[in-house]
Design a protein around this motif. Sequence first.
Motif, PDB file in Angstrom:
ATOM      1  N   ARG A 123       0.822  -1.215   0.000  1.00 20.59           N
ATOM      2  CA  ARG A 123       0.000   0.000   0.000  1.00 20.59           C
ATOM      3  C   ARG A 123       0.853   1.261   0.000  1.00 20.59           C
ATOM      4  O   ARG A 123       0.405   2.309  -0.427  1.00 20.59           O
ATOM      5  CB  ARG A 123      -0.968  -0.006   1.189  1.00 20.59           C
ATOM      6  CG  ARG A 123      -2.175  -0.914   0.931  1.00 20.59           C
ATOM      7  CD  ARG A 123      -3.250  -0.747   2.003  1.00 20.59           C
ATOM      8  NE  ARG A 123      -2.791  -1.187   3.313  1.00 20.59           N
ATOM      9  CZ  ARG A 123      -2.765  -2.458   3.714  1.00 20.59           C
ATOM     10  NH1 ARG A 123      -3.175  -3.407   2.903  1.00 20.59           N
ATOM     11  NH2 ARG A 123      -2.325  -2.778   4.909  1.00 20.59           N
ATOM     12  N   SER A 124       2.112   1.154   0.483  1.00 13.54           N
ATOM     13  CA  SER A 124       2.958   2.345   0.379  1.00 13.54           C
ATOM     14  C   SER A 124       3.951   2.208  -0.781  1.00 13.54           C
ATOM     15  O   SER A 124       5.047   2.785  -0.757  1.00 13.54           O
ATOM     16  CB  SER A 124       3.655   2.646   1.715  1.00 13.54           C
ATOM     17  OG  SER A 124       4.238   1.488   2.237  1.00 13.54           O
ATOM     18  N   GLY A 125       3.559   1.429  -1.774  1.00 13.16           N
ATOM     19  CA  GLY A 125       4.333   1.360  -3.013  1.00 13.16           C
ATOM     20  C   GLY A 125       5.632   0.585  -2.873  1.00 13.16           C
ATOM     21  O   GLY A 125       6.573   0.764  -3.648  1.00 13.16           O
ATOM     22  N   ASP A 126       5.687  -0.298  -1.905  1.00 11.59           N
ATOM     23  CA  ASP A 126       6.921  -0.982  -1.570  1.00 11.59           C
ATOM     24  C   ASP A 126       6.700  -2.489  -1.707  1.00 11.59           C
ATOM     25  O   ASP A 126       5.571  -2.963  -1.620  1.00 11.59           O
ATOM     26  CB  ASP A 126       7.180  -0.648  -0.096  1.00 11.59           C
ATOM     27  CG  ASP A 126       8.633  -0.757   0.247  1.00 11.59           C
ATOM     28  OD1 ASP A 126       9.437  -0.986  -0.658  1.00 11.59           O
ATOM     29  OD2 ASP A 126       8.934  -0.607   1.447  1.00 11.59           O
ATOM     30  N   ARG A 127       7.774  -3.248  -1.929  1.00 12.72           N
ATOM     31  CA  ARG A 127       7.621  -4.686  -2.047  1.00 12.72           C
ATOM     32  C   ARG A 127       8.429  -5.381  -0.955  1.00 12.72           C
ATOM     33  O   ARG A 127       9.625  -5.152  -0.819  1.00 12.72           O
ATOM     34  CB  ARG A 127       8.102  -5.150  -3.415  1.00 12.72           C
ATOM     35  CG  ARG A 127       7.548  -6.517  -3.807  1.00 12.72           C
ATOM     36  CD  ARG A 127       8.040  -6.907  -5.201  1.00 12.72           C
ATOM     37  NE  ARG A 127       9.498  -7.000  -5.219  1.00 12.72           N
ATOM     38  CZ  ARG A 127      10.167  -8.095  -4.854  1.00 12.72           C
ATOM     39  NH1 ARG A 127       9.531  -9.166  -4.465  1.00 12.72           N
ATOM     40  NH2 ARG A 127      11.486  -8.106  -4.885  1.00 12.72           N
ATOM     41  N   LEU A 128       7.750  -6.200  -0.179  1.00 13.87           N
ATOM     42  CA  LEU A 128       8.450  -6.957   0.856  1.00 13.87           C
ATOM     43  C   LEU A 128       9.392  -7.946   0.180  1.00 13.87           C
ATOM     44  O   LEU A 128       8.966  -8.711  -0.685  1.00 13.87           O
ATOM     45  CB  LEU A 128       7.434  -7.722   1.710  1.00 13.87           C
ATOM     46  CG  LEU A 128       8.066  -8.515   2.833  1.00 13.87           C
ATOM     47  CD1 LEU A 128       8.407  -7.598   3.993  1.00 13.87           C
ATOM     48  CD2 LEU A 128       7.161  -9.630   3.283  1.00 13.87           C
ATOM     49  N   SER A 129      10.668  -7.936   0.566  1.00 13.57           N
ATOM     50  CA  SER A 129      11.613  -8.825  -0.122  1.00 13.57           C
ATOM     51  C   SER A 129      12.265  -9.855   0.789  1.00 13.57           C
ATOM     52  O   SER A 129      12.644 -10.931   0.312  1.00 13.57           O
ATOM     53  CB  SER A 129      12.709  -7.996  -0.804  1.00 13.57           C
ATOM     54  OG  SER A 129      13.374  -7.162   0.133  1.00 13.57           O
ATOM     55  N   HIS A 130      12.431  -9.545   2.064  1.00 15.91           N
ATOM     56  CA  HIS A 130      13.178 -10.437   2.957  1.00 15.91           C
ATOM     57  C   HIS A 130      12.360 -10.775   4.212  1.00 15.91           C
ATOM     58  O   HIS A 130      11.601  -9.939   4.705  1.00 15.91           O
ATOM     59  CB  HIS A 130      14.484  -9.778   3.416  1.00 15.91           C
ATOM     60  CG  HIS A 130      15.523  -9.640   2.343  1.00 15.91           C
ATOM     61  ND1 HIS A 130      15.356  -8.835   1.240  1.00 15.91           N
ATOM     62  CD2 HIS A 130      16.749 -10.206   2.212  1.00 15.91           C
ATOM     63  CE1 HIS A 130      16.443  -8.914   0.472  1.00 15.91           C
ATOM     64  NE2 HIS A 130      17.308  -9.739   1.047  1.00 15.91           N
ATOM     65  N   VAL A 131      12.563 -11.988   4.717  1.00 10.12           N
ATOM     66  CA  VAL A 131      11.955 -12.377   5.994  1.00 10.12           C
ATOM     67  C   VAL A 131      13.056 -12.950   6.878  1.00 10.12           C
ATOM     68  O   VAL A 131      13.830 -13.805   6.438  1.00 10.12           O
ATOM     69  CB  VAL A 131      10.848 -13.433   5.808  1.00 10.12           C
ATOM     70  CG1 VAL A 131      10.304 -13.891   7.154  1.00 10.12           C
ATOM     71  CG2 VAL A 131       9.704 -12.878   4.945  1.00 10.12           C
ATOM     72  N   VAL A 132      13.141 -12.452   8.104  1.00 10.13           N
ATOM     73  CA  VAL A 132      14.096 -13.026   9.056  1.00 10.13           C
ATOM     74  C   VAL A 132      13.329 -13.584  10.255  1.00 10.13           C
ATOM     75  O   VAL A 132      12.448 -12.925  10.804  1.00 10.13           O
ATOM     76  CB  VAL A 132      15.175 -11.998   9.503  1.00 10.13           C
ATOM     77  CG1 VAL A 132      16.033 -11.578   8.314  1.00 10.13           C
ATOM     78  CG2 VAL A 132      14.584 -10.768  10.164  1.00 10.13           C
ATOM     79  N   PHE A 133      13.653 -14.830  10.625  1.00  9.15           N
ATOM     80  CA  PHE A 133      13.048 -15.442  11.809  1.00  9.15           C
ATOM     81  C   PHE A 133      13.901 -15.053  13.004  1.00  9.15           C
ATOM     82  O   PHE A 133      14.645 -15.857  13.551  1.00  9.15           O
ATOM     83  CB  PHE A 133      12.974 -16.967  11.652  1.00  9.15           C
ATOM     84  CG  PHE A 133      11.881 -17.422  10.726  1.00  9.15           C
ATOM     85  CD1 PHE A 133      12.047 -17.371   9.354  1.00  9.15           C
ATOM     86  CD2 PHE A 133      10.679 -17.895  11.237  1.00  9.15           C
ATOM     87  CE1 PHE A 133      11.035 -17.792   8.497  1.00  9.15           C
ATOM     88  CE2 PHE A 133       9.662 -18.321  10.386  1.00  9.15           C
ATOM     89  CZ  PHE A 133       9.835 -18.263   9.014  1.00  9.15           C
ATOM     90  N   MET A 134      13.818 -13.764  13.347  1.00 10.47           N
ATOM     91  CA  MET A 134      14.651 -13.221  14.417  1.00 10.47           C
ATOM     92  C   MET A 134      13.796 -12.462  15.424  1.00 10.47           C
ATOM     93  O   MET A 134      14.302 -11.666  16.207  1.00 10.47           O
ATOM     94  CB  MET A 134      15.726 -12.281  13.862  1.00 10.47           C
ATOM     95  CG  MET A 134      16.785 -13.000  13.043  1.00 10.47           C
ATOM     96  SD  MET A 134      18.131 -11.892  12.664  1.00 10.47           S
ATOM     97  CE  MET A 134      19.253 -12.983  11.787  1.00 10.47           C
ATOM     98  N   GLY A 135      12.488 -12.708  15.382  1.00  9.55           N
ATOM     99  CA  GLY A 135      11.625 -12.093  16.385  1.00  9.55           C
ATOM    100  C   GLY A 135      11.612 -12.959  17.628  1.00  9.55           C
ATOM    101  O   GLY A 135      12.636 -13.541  18.003  1.00  9.55           O
ATOM    102  N   MET A 136      10.445 -13.079  18.242  1.00  7.52           N
ATOM    103  CA  MET A 136      10.370 -13.879  19.466  1.00  7.52           C
ATOM    104  C   MET A 136      10.448 -15.364  19.130  1.00  7.52           C
ATOM    105  O   MET A 136       9.875 -15.824  18.148  1.00  7.52           O
ATOM    106  CB  MET A 136       9.050 -13.589  20.176  1.00  7.52           C
ATOM    107  CG  MET A 136       8.897 -12.119  20.524  1.00  7.52           C
ATOM    108  SD  MET A 136       7.233 -11.735  21.065  1.00  7.52           S
ATOM    109  CE  MET A 136       7.336 -12.325  22.742  1.00  7.52           C
ATOM    110  N   GLY A 137      11.128 -16.098  20.003  1.00  7.81           N
ATOM    111  CA  GLY A 137      11.107 -17.551  19.890  1.00  7.81           C
ATOM    112  C   GLY A 137      12.330 -18.161  19.242  1.00  7.81           C
ATOM    113  O   GLY A 137      13.145 -17.461  18.627  1.00  7.81           O
ATOM    114  N   GLU A 138      12.442 -19.459  19.392  1.00  6.34           N
ATOM    115  CA  GLU A 138      13.520 -20.223  18.768  1.00  6.34           C
ATOM    116  C   GLU A 138      12.889 -21.013  17.612  1.00  6.34           C
ATOM    117  O   GLU A 138      12.173 -22.001  17.835  1.00  6.34           O
ATOM    118  CB  GLU A 138      14.153 -21.157  19.811  1.00  6.34           C
ATOM    119  CG  GLU A 138      15.039 -22.250  19.250  1.00  6.34           C
ATOM    120  CD  GLU A 138      16.123 -21.755  18.285  1.00  6.34           C
ATOM    121  OE1 GLU A 138      16.789 -20.747  18.563  1.00  6.34           O
ATOM    122  OE2 GLU A 138      16.289 -22.403  17.224  1.00  6.34           O
TER     123      GLU A 138
END
Length: 376
Positions: A177-192
């Motif tokens: 919606r802001s004219g941007d394309r999601l390109s990367h995902v990192v599993f670095m949030g909460m949890g193992e």
Amino acid sequence: MTEPARRYGASPERLGLPVVAAERRRTSRPPRHLADLDPAGRRAAVAELGERDFRASQLATHYFGRFERDPAAMTDLPEAARARLAAALLPTLLTAVREQSCDGGATRKALWRLHDGALVESVLMRYPDRTTVCVSSQAGCGMACPFCATGQAGLTRSLSTAEIVDQVVWFAGAAARSGDRLSHVVFMGMGEPLANYARVVEAVRRLTVPPPDGLGLSQRHITVSTAGLVPAMHRLAGEGLPVTLALSLHAPDDELRDELVPVNQRWPVAEVLDAAWAYAARTGRRVSIEYAMIRNVNDQPWRADLLGRLLAGRLAHVNLIPLNPTPGSRWDASPKPVEREFVRRLRIAGVPTTVRDTRGREIDGACGQLAASEVA
Ligand code: SAH
């Protein structure tokens, strides 16, 4: 470390890590969602509802292709069918409790309430050349690393595949919606992530399969970060999913790593590095060695030299993370000159080294700060 600690196995419970009993009882399995199922599973689910086959790909096109999570907007589906399909396949998994942004809008954090009240966070980071979402794979974490805010509260529960994917789809929609394309995902949030192995691997498949069956992200643009669960690292190497593996090392010697990353008591430095090299050999992907720089704890020149010797000649690079101090922690980030000397020594040893920026600090969205507390 105490002797019993050395005997702990891999599961949080057996690691003797804090799993709050009351929290445990209150949590429950999330409802099934489109993103939990592969294309065959979706067709079967649609057929069970007495709907025609192609409705499955219609739903998938909305969800994965257009990031549409709201059934009401899927107006090409007849109303009665839409209601039936939505009830069975598009339950609300994430309810936004709070959204915050900083860095002039380039960093955004969302706090989600899951269906059973458990809380998780995700963070979106826009850079000139990429847009990355950092997702949670568990509510809380059982690894108990003492410098990490998430580690302090223990594990509440693992997320379902769809609860992970939905974090990405939500941010992919916001980015679009802001004219941007999601390109990367990192599993670095909460949890193992590797303690929630099957659901994380399934989520990676959904993220990387081409639309309309999945989001079509590049496998190389997905990073799975682990505290070092060795059997799971070997298993991941054999999945045929050459994602980037990040290993949270934080110390080159067992004495200190036993304290900073308690799972080291089960799988020490030599074993976890062997698993990392096996991963690199099998996938051809350079392993990212994560190292939080903690003042006077792990930032000594001799530790840089030891780390350099361990990594020299390997398919690896080091990502230094200035420690993000967490509330009540006795630790702080290393001073910049100490950090520079650490980098210099690693580079002399021939190890490619970068220093991570500390996006999201003001909104407690930087590495290790995700604690999902709700402000009353
Ligand atoms: N459980 C996974 C994902 C954790 S978060 C893992 O251990 O890799 C991603 C990274 O942030 C890990 O390397 C983690 O050790 C690091 N981290 C945690 N708390 C931090 C803090 N306070 N400051 C800097 N990095 C931190």
